[in-house]
Design a protein around this motif. Structure first.
Motif, mmCIF file in Angstrom:
data_model
loop_
_atom_site.group_PDB
_atom_site.id
_atom_site.type_symbol
_atom_site.label_atom_id
_atom_site.label_comp_id
_atom_site.label_asym_id
_atom_site.label_seq_id
_atom_site.Cartn_x
_atom_site.Cartn_y
_atom_site.Cartn_z
ATOM 1 N N MET A 124 -8.287 -6.831 2.078
ATOM 2 C CA MET A 124 -7.026 -7.575 2.167
ATOM 3 C C MET A 124 -6.836 -8.179 3.556
ATOM 4 O O MET A 124 -6.404 -9.327 3.692
ATOM 5 C CB MET A 124 -5.849 -6.657 1.835
ATOM 6 C CG MET A 124 -5.784 -6.213 0.384
ATOM 7 S SD MET A 124 -5.619 -7.612 -0.739
ATOM 8 C CE MET A 124 -5.820 -6.762 -2.320
ATOM 9 N N VAL A 125 -7.171 -7.403 4.579
ATOM 10 C CA VAL A 125 -7.044 -7.901 5.952
ATOM 11 C C VAL A 125 -7.951 -9.111 6.163
ATOM 12 O O VAL A 125 -7.527 -10.149 6.694
ATOM 13 C CB VAL A 125 -7.390 -6.792 6.962
ATOM 14 C CG1 VAL A 125 -7.475 -7.367 8.376
ATOM 15 C CG2 VAL A 125 -6.344 -5.680 6.914
ATOM 16 N N ALA A 126 -9.203 -8.988 5.745
ATOM 17 C CA ALA A 126 -10.162 -10.073 5.939
ATOM 18 C C ALA A 126 -9.749 -11.331 5.172
ATOM 19 O O ALA A 126 -9.819 -12.445 5.711
ATOM 20 C CB ALA A 126 -11.554 -9.620 5.495
ATOM 21 N N LEU A 127 -9.316 -11.168 3.930
ATOM 22 C CA LEU A 127 -8.919 -12.329 3.128
ATOM 23 C C LEU A 127 -7.711 -13.041 3.725
ATOM 24 O O LEU A 127 -7.669 -14.279 3.783
ATOM 25 C CB LEU A 127 -8.608 -11.902 1.694
ATOM 26 C CG LEU A 127 -9.802 -11.519 0.815
ATOM 27 C CD1 LEU A 127 -9.328 -11.072 -0.559
ATOM 28 C CD2 LEU A 127 -10.763 -12.690 0.681
ATOM 29 N N ALA A 128 -6.719 -12.263 4.166
ATOM 30 C CA ALA A 128 -5.519 -12.866 4.753
ATOM 31 C C ALA A 128 -5.853 -13.629 6.024
ATOM 32 O O ALA A 128 -5.374 -14.749 6.246
ATOM 33 C CB ALA A 128 -4.474 -11.784 5.035
ATOM 34 N N MET A 145 -7.833 -16.841 5.143
ATOM 35 C CA MET A 145 -6.963 -17.845 4.527
ATOM 36 C C MET A 145 -6.091 -18.537 5.566
ATOM 37 O O MET A 145 -6.046 -19.771 5.638
ATOM 38 C CB MET A 145 -6.083 -17.188 3.467
ATOM 39 C CG MET A 145 -5.109 -18.129 2.774
ATOM 40 S SD MET A 145 -3.979 -17.237 1.682
ATOM 41 C CE MET A 145 -2.957 -16.361 2.898
ATOM 42 N N ILE A 146 -5.422 -17.747 6.390
ATOM 43 C CA ILE A 146 -4.538 -18.328 7.399
ATOM 44 C C ILE A 146 -5.360 -19.004 8.498
ATOM 45 O O ILE A 146 -4.969 -20.051 9.028
ATOM 46 C CB ILE A 146 -3.617 -17.243 7.975
ATOM 47 C CG1 ILE A 146 -2.698 -16.703 6.872
ATOM 48 C CG2 ILE A 146 -2.788 -17.794 9.135
ATOM 49 C CD1 ILE A 146 -1.810 -15.569 7.284
ATOM 50 N N GLY A 147 -6.513 -18.437 8.815
ATOM 51 C CA GLY A 147 -7.385 -19.071 9.785
ATOM 52 C C GLY A 147 -7.826 -20.448 9.317
ATOM 53 O O GLY A 147 -7.927 -21.391 10.124
ATOM 54 N N LEU A 187 2.450 -9.513 6.369
ATOM 55 C CA LEU A 187 3.222 -9.488 5.118
ATOM 56 C C LEU A 187 2.305 -9.734 3.927
ATOM 57 O O LEU A 187 2.433 -9.074 2.884
ATOM 58 C CB LEU A 187 4.327 -10.538 5.164
ATOM 59 C CG LEU A 187 5.292 -10.536 3.965
ATOM 60 C CD1 LEU A 187 6.073 -9.226 3.913
ATOM 61 C CD2 LEU A 187 6.253 -11.720 4.051
ATOM 62 N N ALA A 188 1.374 -10.678 4.077
ATOM 63 C CA ALA A 188 0.435 -10.962 2.998
ATOM 64 C C ALA A 188 -0.456 -9.751 2.722
ATOM 65 O O ALA A 188 -0.728 -9.407 1.566
ATOM 66 C CB ALA A 188 -0.425 -12.173 3.360
#
Length: 267
Positions: A132-136, A139-141, A165-166
């Motif tokens: 979850m950390v990596a995906l968020a 995505m935001i990056g 939050l994501a």
């Protein structure tokens, strides 16, 4: 043994992370490239939105001008992309170590070692969080880097402030999915129930926004608390929503660990 299991879990998550990460970053970057054009044509876009049905606008979080960075992110990322990516990652990573591996006959191998069941599942839960950390971040990056390339004027700090939050939202889904996987021992049933809950909460949140008589539906909807607009526009982090998501995640994981400790895997 714990470290070896953790490394194995990371390798098994690698393909999922790569594919979802690429999709998330690419989609977010594409929307960032579109933003300057949309901002330049604000009047035309707003005029177009006025003729759209209120229900449609509400469903996709279009509650203001798309030239507003917070509304833009919520519309194209928060209301659409992240819930899909988070749900896929949550269901696949939560069901694999128990339900899917049981079907394949792989689960007997790690459980035949001295490693306790609770530790085995706990390692998998840590893997869920890391995914979850990596995906968020990816995505935001993607949207921040692409935005910088086209001079979109994005505030990188505020955009990345959405990440916790994501991640919490994704962890809440993963916690519930882990519990369902232990209870049902079925990836298919867990996915079906999980997606049904998400769709019901999504539709309930929309109905509540359209008709205030159904406000209670928003209160019990996870989507109601995932609002990135004030974070990006004002830099105000919703600690209450973050705490709620993490409470759901931790509760789901803890109950799953307790049940898995004595779960009859022959059923």
């Amino acid at each position: 043994m714990t470290l070896a299991t953790f490394r194995l879990d990371l390798r098994r998550n690698r393909a999922l992370l790569i594919w979802l990460g690429v999709v998330g970053a690419a989609y977010a970057a594409t929307m960032a490239f579109v933003y300057p054009l949309m901002k330049e044509n604000t009047a035309l876009v707003d005029q177009y939105l006025k003729i759209m049905p209120k229900e449609f606008l509400t469903a996709f979080g279009m509650t203001g001008s798309l030239a507003d960075q917070g509304v833009f992110f919520t519309t194209y990322i928060g209301s659409y992309l992240w819930p899909i990516l988070g749900a896929i990652a949550a269901i696949l990573t939560a069901t694999r170590p128990v339900a899917a591996d049981l079907d394949r006959g792989f689960l007997e191998l790690p459980l035949s070692t001295p490693m306790p069941r609770v530790r085995y599942l706990a390692v998998a839960i840590v893997g869920q969080v890391l995914v979850m950390v990596a995906l968020a971040v990816l995505m935001i990056g993607g949207i921040v880097v692409a935005g910088a390339a086209v001079n979109a004027g994005f505030d990188a700090g505020r955009f990345f402030l959405v990440a916790p939050l994501a991640i919490a939202f994704g962890c809440a889904m993963a916690g519930v999915a882990t519990l369902l996987a232990v209870l049902t021992l079925s990836r298919g049933i867990t996915a079906g129930i999980g997606m049904a809950i998400l769709v019901a909460m999504y539709l309930g949140n929309i109905v509540a926004q359209i008709d205030t008589r159904f406000d209670v539906l928003a209160t019990i909807s996870a989507f109601h608390y995932f609002d990135a607009t004030p974070i990006i526009d004002s830099g105000v982090f919703p600690w209450g929503a973050f705490a709620l998501y993490m409470a759901v995640a931790v509760l789901g994981w803890v109950v799953a660990l307790l049940l898995f400790r004595r779960r009859d895997l022959a059923v």
